[in-house]
Design a protein around this motif. Structure first.
Motif, PDB file in Angstrom:
ATOM      1  N   GLU A 126       0.859  -1.191   0.000  1.00  0.00           N
ATOM      2  CA  GLU A 126       0.000   0.000   0.000  1.00  0.00           C
ATOM      3  C   GLU A 126       0.895   1.240   0.000  1.00  0.00           C
ATOM      4  O   GLU A 126       1.952   1.241   0.638  1.00  0.00           O
ATOM      5  CB  GLU A 126      -0.913   0.016   1.232  1.00  0.00           C
ATOM      6  CG  GLU A 126      -1.964  -1.081   1.242  1.00  0.00           C
ATOM      7  CD  GLU A 126      -2.963  -0.971   0.095  1.00  0.00           C
ATOM      8  OE1 GLU A 126      -3.322   0.157  -0.295  1.00  0.00           O
ATOM      9  OE2 GLU A 126      -3.363  -2.029  -0.418  1.00  0.00           O
ATOM     10  N   THR A 127       0.477   2.269  -0.694  1.00  0.00           N
ATOM     11  CA  THR A 127       1.252   3.501  -0.792  1.00  0.00           C
ATOM     12  C   THR A 127       0.840   4.466   0.321  1.00  0.00           C
ATOM     13  O   THR A 127      -0.344   4.659   0.557  1.00  0.00           O
ATOM     14  CB  THR A 127       1.042   4.144  -2.176  1.00  0.00           C
ATOM     15  OG1 THR A 127       1.435   3.182  -3.168  1.00  0.00           O
ATOM     16  CG2 THR A 127       1.868   5.396  -2.353  1.00  0.00           C
ATOM     17  N   GLU A 128       1.846   5.045   0.948  1.00  0.00           N
ATOM     18  CA  GLU A 128       1.592   5.935   2.090  1.00  0.00           C
ATOM     19  C   GLU A 128       1.765   7.404   1.711  1.00  0.00           C
ATOM     20  O   GLU A 128       2.128   8.228   2.547  1.00  0.00           O
ATOM     21  CB  GLU A 128       2.523   5.539   3.245  1.00  0.00           C
ATOM     22  CG  GLU A 128       2.243   4.131   3.744  1.00  0.00           C
ATOM     23  CD  GLU A 128       3.383   3.516   4.542  1.00  0.00           C
ATOM     24  OE1 GLU A 128       4.320   4.249   4.916  1.00  0.00           O
ATOM     25  OE2 GLU A 128       3.329   2.298   4.762  1.00  0.00           O
ATOM     26  N   ARG A 129       1.539   7.709   0.444  1.00  0.00           N
ATOM     27  CA  ARG A 129       1.619   9.081  -0.063  1.00  0.00           C
ATOM     28  C   ARG A 129       0.742   9.134  -1.310  1.00  0.00           C
ATOM     29  O   ARG A 129       0.166   8.123  -1.702  1.00  0.00           O
ATOM     30  CB  ARG A 129       3.070   9.454  -0.389  1.00  0.00           C
ATOM     31  CG  ARG A 129       3.719   8.521  -1.406  1.00  0.00           C
ATOM     32  CD  ARG A 129       5.139   8.932  -1.727  1.00  0.00           C
ATOM     33  NE  ARG A 129       5.827   7.989  -2.572  1.00  0.00           N
ATOM     34  CZ  ARG A 129       5.642   7.851  -3.884  1.00  0.00           C
ATOM     35  NH1 ARG A 129       4.779   8.592  -4.522  1.00  0.00           N
ATOM     36  NH2 ARG A 129       6.341   6.964  -4.566  1.00  0.00           N
ATOM     37  N   PRO A 134      -0.157   8.619  -4.922  1.00  0.00           N
ATOM     38  CA  PRO A 134       0.462   7.674  -5.858  1.00  0.00           C
ATOM     39  C   PRO A 134       1.119   8.327  -7.082  1.00  0.00           C
ATOM     40  O   PRO A 134       1.929   7.704  -7.754  1.00  0.00           O
ATOM     41  CB  PRO A 134      -0.678   6.759  -6.291  1.00  0.00           C
ATOM     42  CG  PRO A 134      -1.906   7.244  -5.636  1.00  0.00           C
ATOM     43  CD  PRO A 134      -1.577   8.394  -4.747  1.00  0.00           C
ATOM     44  N   ASP A 135       0.803   9.593  -7.342  1.00  0.00           N
ATOM     45  CA  ASP A 135       1.424  10.292  -8.472  1.00  0.00           C
ATOM     46  C   ASP A 135       2.351  11.418  -8.004  1.00  0.00           C
ATOM     47  O   ASP A 135       2.722  12.297  -8.776  1.00  0.00           O
ATOM     48  CB  ASP A 135       0.347  10.859  -9.401  1.00  0.00           C
ATOM     49  CG  ASP A 135      -0.504  11.932  -8.736  1.00  0.00           C
ATOM     50  OD1 ASP A 135      -0.426  12.103  -7.487  1.00  0.00           O
ATOM     51  OD2 ASP A 135      -1.258  12.611  -9.459  1.00  0.00           O
ATOM     52  N   GLN A 136       2.759  11.360  -6.754  1.00  0.00           N
ATOM     53  CA  GLN A 136       3.551  12.437  -6.144  1.00  0.00           C
ATOM     54  C   GLN A 136       4.811  12.785  -6.936  1.00  0.00           C
ATOM     55  O   GLN A 136       5.180  13.948  -7.052  1.00  0.00           O
ATOM     56  CB  GLN A 136       3.939  12.033  -4.717  1.00  0.00           C
ATOM     57  CG  GLN A 136       4.746  13.076  -3.971  1.00  0.00           C
ATOM     58  CD  GLN A 136       5.064  12.628  -2.550  1.00  0.00           C
ATOM     59  OE1 GLN A 136       4.208  12.061  -1.873  1.00  0.00           O
ATOM     60  NE2 GLN A 136       6.286  12.855  -2.116  1.00  0.00           N
ATOM     61  N   LEU A 137       5.493  11.794  -7.504  1.00  0.00           N
ATOM     62  CA  LEU A 137       6.776  12.037  -8.181  1.00  0.00           C
ATOM     63  C   LEU A 137       6.652  12.264  -9.691  1.00  0.00           C
ATOM     64  O   LEU A 137       7.645  12.539 -10.351  1.00  0.00           O
ATOM     65  CB  LEU A 137       7.726  10.860  -7.926  1.00  0.00           C
ATOM     66  CG  LEU A 137       8.128  10.648  -6.468  1.00  0.00           C
ATOM     67  CD1 LEU A 137       8.930   9.365  -6.317  1.00  0.00           C
ATOM     68  CD2 LEU A 137       8.917  11.838  -5.949  1.00  0.00           C
ATOM     69  N   GLU A 170      -3.226  -2.582 -10.028  1.00  0.00           N
ATOM     70  CA  GLU A 170      -3.547  -1.388  -9.246  1.00  0.00           C
ATOM     71  C   GLU A 170      -2.338  -0.451  -9.308  1.00  0.00           C
ATOM     72  O   GLU A 170      -1.284  -0.746  -8.742  1.00  0.00           O
ATOM     73  CB  GLU A 170      -3.852  -1.775  -7.805  1.00  0.00           C
ATOM     74  CG  GLU A 170      -5.086  -2.652  -7.675  1.00  0.00           C
ATOM     75  CD  GLU A 170      -5.261  -3.172  -6.265  1.00  0.00           C
ATOM     76  OE1 GLU A 170      -6.056  -2.565  -5.519  1.00  0.00           O
ATOM     77  OE2 GLU A 170      -4.591  -4.166  -5.928  1.00  0.00           O
ATOM     78  N   LEU A 171      -2.514   0.661 -10.008  1.00  0.00           N
ATOM     79  CA  LEU A 171      -1.406   1.584 -10.258  1.00  0.00           C
ATOM     80  C   LEU A 171      -1.012   2.395  -9.034  1.00  0.00           C
ATOM     81  O   LEU A 171       0.056   3.004  -9.004  1.00  0.00           O
ATOM     82  CB  LEU A 171      -1.737   2.513 -11.428  1.00  0.00           C
ATOM     83  CG  LEU A 171      -1.993   1.830 -12.769  1.00  0.00           C
ATOM     84  CD1 LEU A 171      -2.307   2.864 -13.836  1.00  0.00           C
ATOM     85  CD2 LEU A 171      -0.817   0.967 -13.185  1.00  0.00           C
ATOM     86  N   ASP A 172      -1.853   2.385  -8.007  1.00  0.00           N
ATOM     87  CA  ASP A 172      -1.552   3.173  -6.808  1.00  0.00           C
ATOM     88  C   ASP A 172      -0.675   2.432  -5.802  1.00  0.00           C
ATOM     89  O   ASP A 172      -0.300   2.989  -4.777  1.00  0.00           O
ATOM     90  CB  ASP A 172      -2.845   3.643  -6.140  1.00  0.00           C
ATOM     91  CG  ASP A 172      -3.729   2.496  -5.677  1.00  0.00           C
ATOM     92  OD1 ASP A 172      -3.526   1.342  -6.131  1.00  0.00           O
ATOM     93  OD2 ASP A 172      -4.643   2.753  -4.868  1.00  0.00           O
ATOM     94  N   LYS A 173      -0.294   1.189  -6.099  1.00  0.00           N
ATOM     95  CA  LYS A 173       0.563   0.407  -5.200  1.00  0.00           C
ATOM     96  C   LYS A 173       2.033   0.781  -5.398  1.00  0.00           C
ATOM     97  O   LYS A 173       2.464   1.137  -6.498  1.00  0.00           O
ATOM     98  CB  LYS A 173       0.399  -1.090  -5.458  1.00  0.00           C
ATOM     99  CG  LYS A 173      -1.016  -1.600  -5.277  1.00  0.00           C
ATOM    100  CD  LYS A 173      -1.404  -1.674  -3.837  1.00  0.00           C
ATOM    101  CE  LYS A 173      -2.721  -2.404  -3.665  1.00  0.00           C
ATOM    102  NZ  LYS A 173      -3.669  -1.717  -2.845  1.00  0.00           N
ATOM    103  N   LEU A 217       9.031   3.634  -6.414  1.00  0.00           N
ATOM    104  CA  LEU A 217       7.968   4.274  -7.189  1.00  0.00           C
ATOM    105  C   LEU A 217       6.674   3.482  -7.081  1.00  0.00           C
ATOM    106  O   LEU A 217       6.704   2.256  -6.914  1.00  0.00           O
ATOM    107  CB  LEU A 217       8.357   4.343  -8.672  1.00  0.00           C
ATOM    108  CG  LEU A 217       9.604   5.127  -9.054  1.00  0.00           C
ATOM    109  CD1 LEU A 217       9.796   5.098 -10.572  1.00  0.00           C
ATOM    110  CD2 LEU A 217       9.545   6.559  -8.552  1.00  0.00           C
ATOM    111  N   THR A 218       5.563   4.175  -7.233  1.00  0.00           N
ATOM    112  CA  THR A 218       4.297   3.477  -7.417  1.00  0.00           C
ATOM    113  C   THR A 218       4.270   2.966  -8.861  1.00  0.00           C
ATOM    114  O   THR A 218       5.068   3.409  -9.702  1.00  0.00           O
ATOM    115  CB  THR A 218       3.093   4.418  -7.204  1.00  0.00           C
ATOM    116  OG1 THR A 218       3.129   5.450  -8.190  1.00  0.00           O
ATOM    117  CG2 THR A 218       3.105   5.017  -5.796  1.00  0.00           C
ATOM    118  N   ARG A 219       3.353   2.067  -9.134  1.00  0.00           N
ATOM    119  CA  ARG A 219       3.236   1.589 -10.521  1.00  0.00           C
ATOM    120  C   ARG A 219       2.919   2.757 -11.461  1.00  0.00           C
ATOM    121  O   ARG A 219       3.440   2.810 -12.581  1.00  0.00           O
ATOM    122  CB  ARG A 219       2.147   0.523 -10.623  1.00  0.00           C
ATOM    123  CG  ARG A 219       2.564  -0.825 -10.069  1.00  0.00           C
ATOM    124  CD  ARG A 219       1.432  -1.822 -10.211  1.00  0.00           C
ATOM    125  NE  ARG A 219       1.825  -3.152  -9.787  1.00  0.00           N
ATOM    126  CZ  ARG A 219       1.017  -3.956  -9.098  1.00  0.00           C
ATOM    127  NH1 ARG A 219      -0.191  -3.562  -8.757  1.00  0.00           N
ATOM    128  NH2 ARG A 219       1.428  -5.161  -8.765  1.00  0.00           N
TER     129      ARG A 219
END
Length: 170
Positions: free
Chosen positions: A62-65, A67-70, A122-125, A138-140
Motif C-alpha cells: 500500500e502507498t503511504e503518499r 500515488p502520483d507524487q513524483l 492497481e497503479l496506486d501500489k 515508485l508506485t506503478r
C-alpha cells in the motif's frame, strides 16, 4: 486511467515511428564523437523499460503518499533536454551492431506488456523490487510515467541522431 493508457500508447507509437525511419546502416552508425548509435539508444530503452515491467510485476505494498507524487518531478527531470543524465551501468548498451527488426519487435512486446499492466494492475501500489537512485520506490503509476518520460527523452535523442546522419550524408 484513460490518459495514462493513451500517453503510453502514443509514446511507444512515436518511438516505433522514429526507429522505423532509420535504415539498418544508420541504426548502427556513430553520428558524432561521444554519441551512442541509434541502435544503442534503443537497446538502452529496451533494457530500462523491460526492467520496469519486471519491477511493476514484482511485490508491492500500500502507498503511504499520493500515488502520483513524483510524476511532475520525473517529467521535469527527463524532459529537460538541456540536462545531461548518466545511465547506470546495468542499462548501458553494448557497442555492437543491432538488428532493427529485432529491436522493433522487442519494443512492441514492451509496449503491449506495459499497456496490459496499466489495464490489469492497481497503479496506486508501491513497487518494492527496486529502489531508484534519487526517487526511491515508485508506485506503478510513477513507474509507467518514468518509462514514458524516459522514452520520450530518448526519442528526442533519436530524432536528433537521425537529423545529424541525414545532414552528414548530404
Amino acid at each position: 486511467m484513460g490518459t495514462i493508457l493513451t500517453d503510453t500508447d502514443q509514446t511507444f507509437n512515436n518511438l516505433v515511428k522514429t526507429v522505423s525511419s532509420f535504415d539498418e546502416g544508420q541504426l548502427n552508425e556513430i553520428p558524432f564523437e561521444g554519441s551512442w548509435t541509434a541502435g544503442q539508444v534503443v537497446q538502452h530503452l529496451i533494457l530500462a523499460n523491460s526492467g520496469f515491467i519486471e519491477v511493476m510485476q514484482g511485490p508491492v505494498k500500500e502507498t503511504e503518499r499520493e500515488p502520483d507524487q513524483l510524476v511532475t518531478r520525473i517529467r521535469e527531470d527527463f524532459l529537460n533536454f538541456a540536462t545531461k543524465l548518466q545511465a547506470p551501468e546495468f542499462i548501458l548498451p553494448l557497442p555492437i551492431d543491432y538488428s532493427k527488426t529485432r529491436q522493433l519487435g522487442t519494443l512492441e512486446n514492451i509496449k503491449s506488456g506495459l499497456l496490459h499492466l496499466i489495464e490489469t494492475t492497481e497503479l496506486d501500489k508501491t513497487c518494492l523490487t527496486f529502489e531508484l537512485p534519487v526517487y526511491g520506490f515508485l508506485t506503478r503509476m510513477e513507474a509507467v510515467y518514468f518509462v514514458n518520460y524516459h522514452t520520450q527523452r530518448h526519442n528526442n535523442q533519436l530524432e536528433n541522431i537521425y537529423q545529424h546522419l541525414l545532414r552528414s550524408a548530404s
